[in-house]
Enzyme design. Structure first.
Site, PDB file in Angstrom:
ATOM      1  CD  GLU A   1      -3.023  -0.424  -0.198  1.00 48.00           C
ATOM      2  OE1 GLU A   1      -3.224   0.787  -0.397  1.00 48.00           O
ATOM      3  OE2 GLU A   1      -3.458  -1.316  -0.948  1.00 48.00           O
TER       4      GLU A   1
ATOM      5  CG  HIS B   1       5.861   0.195  -3.115  1.00 44.38           C
ATOM      6  ND1 HIS B   1       5.895  -1.012  -2.457  1.00 44.38           N
ATOM      7  CD2 HIS B   1       7.148   0.646  -3.124  1.00 44.38           C
ATOM      8  CE1 HIS B   1       7.136  -1.290  -2.101  1.00 44.38           C
ATOM      9  NE2 HIS B   1       7.924  -0.301  -2.483  1.00 44.38           N
TER      10      HIS B   1
ATOM     11  CD  GLN C   1      18.867   0.921  -2.311  1.00 46.36           C
ATOM     12  OE1 GLN C   1      18.773   1.542  -3.366  1.00 46.36           O
ATOM     13  NE2 GLN C   1      17.934   1.002  -1.372  1.00 46.36           N
TER      14      GLN C   1
ATOM     15  N   GLY D   1       8.670   8.226  -0.153  1.00 50.79           N
ATOM     16  CA  GLY D   1       7.880   8.069   1.065  1.00 50.79           C
ATOM     17  C   GLY D   1       8.645   8.531   2.297  1.00 50.79           C
TER      18      GLY D   1
ATOM     19  CB  SER E   1       8.428  -2.481   5.321  1.00 48.83           C
ATOM     20  OG  SER E   1       9.694  -2.988   4.908  1.00 48.83           O
TER      21      SER E   1
ATOM     22  NE  ARG F   1      15.336  -5.050   3.960  1.00 51.30           N
ATOM     23  CZ  ARG F   1      15.795  -3.967   3.324  1.00 51.30           C
ATOM     24  NH1 ARG F   1      15.177  -2.811   3.472  1.00 51.30           N
ATOM     25  NH2 ARG F   1      16.860  -4.038   2.541  1.00 51.30           N
TER      26      ARG F   1
END
Ligand code: AMP
Length: 261
Positions: free
Chosen positions: A20, A22, A46, A131, A169, A171
């Site tokens: 949600e 994104h 990264q 974000g 997330s 993750r």
């Protein structure tokens, strides 16, 4: 009056595994621009050597259909070889990118700044959407855009959360059922520390320390919990222009969150 051309292309850089958070960036871009481009690129630069690059969740088919549903016009999903055909020139954002998230994850923000700069040059958007979930990332990118005079307008979007407060997330899928039950404590702690700071119950430094112990009592391994100035990301005791930032691990899963005061 703003010309139509100046509003033409809105860009949302992502690493995929959409949720949600994104989608809210995509929907905001959709409202503001004639064309919306989303990039999907899990950026090896990264990730640290011991981080989760290899197991980062990837599901392009699902991502493509979710983006289509959100009204995205262009999906850009380059390969690693296309973005990094050789050892790359990098961008280092001085100062604020070296603290907290930058200190715990050496090289992380150089990787972020480099890929975002490359993506801006490839996509050439008028506006780009990020974000606040990744607060230090927002300020690092803003500093890069200002310092390097990049002709991109930045939009920062509020964090989207699950009903129990856990920030969406990619993750979160790593969390076991027990860890998922403990995870909302991260945001709950930020909210309660922020309230105590606002009510001046004690010195901010001591209240932050108390929040850190509470997280540790709930099984979190805390990398940092700090009150920082949003001007330079230095630790502060002053509430104006400040934010609580936190990074903590539940088992092997590292979660970050923040709350602007
Ligand atoms: P990522 O795919 O994790 O690199 O994230 C892509 C963009 O989505 C970044 O600008 C993130 O800050 C943003 N984002 C990630 N999670 C959330 C969230 N829960 N709410 C709003 N934006 C988010």
């Amino acid at each position: 009056m703003e010309s139509l051309g100046a509003k033409a292309l809105g860009f949302v850089p992502t690493m995929g595994a959409f949720h949600e958070g994104h989608l809210s960036l995509m929907r905001e871009a959709r409202k503001n621009h004639a064309l919306v481009c989303v990039s999907l690129f899990v950026n090896p630069l990264q990730f640290g050597a011991n981080e989760d690059f290899g197991r980062y969740p990837r599901n392009e088919d699902r991502d493509f259909s979710m983006a289509k549903e959100a009204g995205v016009d262009i999906m850009f999903a380059p390969s690693t070889e296309q973005i990094y055909p050789r050892k790359t020139t990098t961008i280092h954002v001085a100062g604020l990118s070296e603290l907290w998230e930058g200190k715990t994850r050496p090289g992380h923000f150089d990787g972020v700044a480099t890929v975002v700069a490359k993506l801006f040059n490839i996509v050439r958007p008028h506006s780009a959407y990020f974000g606040y979930k990744d607060l230090q990332q927002c300020f690092t990118i803003r500093r890069m855009v200002e310092d390097l005079n990049m002709p991109v307008q930045l939009h920062f979007i509020e964090t989207v959360r699950e009903p129990d407060g856990l920030a969406f997330s990619s993750r979160n899928v790593y969390l076991t059922a027990d860890q998922r039950r403990a995870a909302p404590m991260l945001y709950k702690t930020l909210v309660s520390v922020a309230k105590s700071i606002e009510h001046r119950e004690d010195a901010p430094g001591r209240l932050v320390k108390g929040g850190k112990s509470r997280l540790e009592d709930h099984g979190f391994d805390v990398d940092y919990l700090e009150l920082v100035s949003t001007d330079d990301f230095q630790r502060t005791e002053v509430v104006t222009h400040s934010a609580l930032i936190v990074a903590a691990r539940l088992g092997t899963t590292r979660l970050i969150d923040n709350l602007r005061l």
